[in-house]
Design an enzyme around this catalytic site. Structure first.
Site, PDB file in Angstrom:
ATOM      1  N   ASP A  10       0.979  -1.370  -0.172  1.00 31.12           N
ATOM      2  CA  ASP A  10      -0.097  -0.026  -0.065  1.00 31.12           C
ATOM      3  C   ASP A  10       0.952   1.219   0.046  1.00 31.12           C
ATOM      4  OD1 ASP A  10      -1.719   1.932   0.247  1.00 31.12           O
ATOM      5  OD2 ASP A  10      -2.551   1.159   2.219  1.00 31.12           O
ATOM      6  N   ASP A 105      -3.106   2.544  -5.784  1.00 30.79           N
ATOM      7  CA  ASP A 105      -2.105   2.381  -5.023  1.00 30.79           C
ATOM      8  C   ASP A 105      -1.618   1.124  -4.290  1.00 30.79           C
ATOM      9  OD1 ASP A 105      -4.022   3.220  -3.134  1.00 30.79           O
ATOM     10  OD2 ASP A 105      -2.478   4.176  -2.121  1.00 30.79           O
ATOM     11  N   GLU A 106      -2.639   0.044  -4.397  1.00 30.44           N
ATOM     12  CA  GLU A 106      -2.287  -0.893  -3.581  1.00 30.44           C
ATOM     13  C   GLU A 106      -2.548  -2.390  -4.442  1.00 30.44           C
ATOM     14  OE1 GLU A 106      -5.437  -1.688  -0.406  1.00 30.44           O
ATOM     15  OE2 GLU A 106      -5.768   0.674  -0.611  1.00 30.44           O
TER      16      GLU A 106
HETATM   17 MG   LIG Z   1      -2.346   4.131   0.149  1.00 33.53          MG
END
Ligand SMILES: [Mg+2]
Length: 410
Positions: A10, A105-106
């Protein structure tokens, strides 16, 4: 499914971190990434310096400014975030093809099969963290566990720049006093309902009679029971797996509420065009059109219509959506947001029509698509739409890399 090693990565304050990387004078400063600061927007990503003042994602600009007076507003640049996300993905698949993009973003990595090559889960996590820092100048939190649920929990437990390993024998210890809402899949509504039953922690949920959960939630009840025990068999899907679309849709919050049907129709045409473009890109056609109207007090109204023909043209979708719009008294209720989606999809039927007029039209749309692919959305469009209606492109949480543009080649 035995003995898997799953990583969840993350990126920390991703959009803000990318802005600080692109504009080094923003480093170490409280940065607030938002939509168009002149329109109605919220904080999309505060940097960690701003989070220290209590600023959170989703806050109004004025709320955030009140908490953090010296914060710097930056309008989001989706193209930059996609570029960095693509770089990250290229980096991750050097370790394993089992890279599932969870959001921009993960992602999850299943490294069960590549530990002889690259070392333990921890070794791989450290290698990835180092490369992310060196190549992209951003940090990430990593969680490692025997499944996706626990890996995601791990990355959530230590931010920023964390590395948390949840060993199989520690699962019960970690979960016993963990508030249920910390688990991925337990949202505010389920939390509230379970809290009312006296269930606050995963330990309590694990001991709660599964029959009652099943009666309350059906199959979801069984899932709740499983995750409270740390059980999750869902596989990490490979990065090039594309889930078949069930519906294709777009929504748009108007710059200001309107009570004018003609204004609403203009936005509807633009949304229909965007939906049609996405249908054609995926080679889909659909025959159920849904219209969603959110009125100024945030009530959401909607209706759907199923027609005989499968559609992938903006104007046809638009005409169907207008028929639904006509059932609402726009002048009285007002419009804050409009959403159009098409479902009931079939894939792969791009046959040219035998009717000369329809054929001509299909060729025209094909040519327009080619131009828009090359020069950007709405480079050519219908006359009705030419009046500065281009809207800010905001990345939705459901962002996925487009198959054909992922690395700039097919
Ligand atoms: Mg994040």
């Amino acid at each position: 499914m035995q003995n898997r090693t799953i990583l969840h990565l993350d990126m920390n304050a991703f959009f803000a971190a990318v802005e600080q990387r692109t504009n080094p004078h923003l480093k170490g400063k409280p940065v607030l990434v938002c939509g168009n600061p002149k329109g109605r927007t919220v904080i999309i990503s505060p940097s960690y310096e701003a989070r220290a003042f209590g600023v959170k994602t989703g806050m109004n600009l004025w709320e955030a400014k009140k908490l953090c007076k010296n914060s710097i507003l930056v309008e989001c640049n989706p193209a930059n975030y996609v570029e960095v996300a693509n770089h990250l993905q290229k980096l991750f698949i050097q370790f394993t093809p089992l890279v599932e993009i969870f959001s921009i973003d993960e992602c999850f990595l299943d490294v069960s099969g590549c530990q002889r090559l690259f070392g333990s889960g921890r070794d791989i996590a450290l290698k990835i963290k180092k490369r992310v820092r060196e190549e992209l100048d951003i940090t990430c939190s990593v969680g490692i566990g025997p499944n996706k649920l626990l890996a995601k929990l791990g990355s959530h437990l230590k931010k920023p720049d964390g590395l948390v390993i949840i060993e199989p024998e520690k699962i019960q210890q970690v979960l016993e006093n963990l508030p249920i809402q910390e688990l991925c899949g337990i949202g505010p509504r389920i939390t509230e309902k379970l809290n009312k039953l006296g269930v606050y922690t995963c330990g309590q949920l694990a001991r709660y009679p599964v029959e009652i959960l099943q009666r309350m939630y059906g199959i979801v009840g069984l899932h709740l029971h499983d995750i409270a025990w740390g059980v999750d068999d869902s596989p990490v899907m490979p990065y090039d797996y594309v889930e078949p679309a069930k519906s294709v849709g777009h929504s748009f919050t108007l710059p200001k509420d309107t009570f004018d049907r003609e204004v609403a129709k203009k936005y509807l045409l633009q949304l229909s065009e965007q939906v049609a473009r996405r249908l054609r890109k995926g080679n889909y056609k659909g025959k159920t059109v849904h219209l969603i109207i959110r009125i100024p007090d945030f009530t959401t109204l909607g209706q759907q219509v199923t027609i005989r023909k499968f559609l992938d043209e903006g104007v046809e979708i638009y005409h169907t959506a207008v028929k639904i719009l006509d059932k609402f008294n726009v002048e009285a209720i007002g419009v804050r947001l409009l959403g159009v989606s098409v479902s009931n999809l079939i894939c792969g039927s791009s046959q040219l029509s035998l009717m000369p007029e329809e054929n001509r039209r299909q060729c025209l749309i094909y040519a327009m698509d080619k131009i828009n692919d090359k020069y950007g959305e709405f480079s050519v469009t219908w006359g009705r739409l030419v009046s500065g209606f281009k809207q800010n492109n905001i990345i939705s949480p459901a962002w996925r890399p487009h198959k054909n543009i992922r690395f700039g080649y097919n």
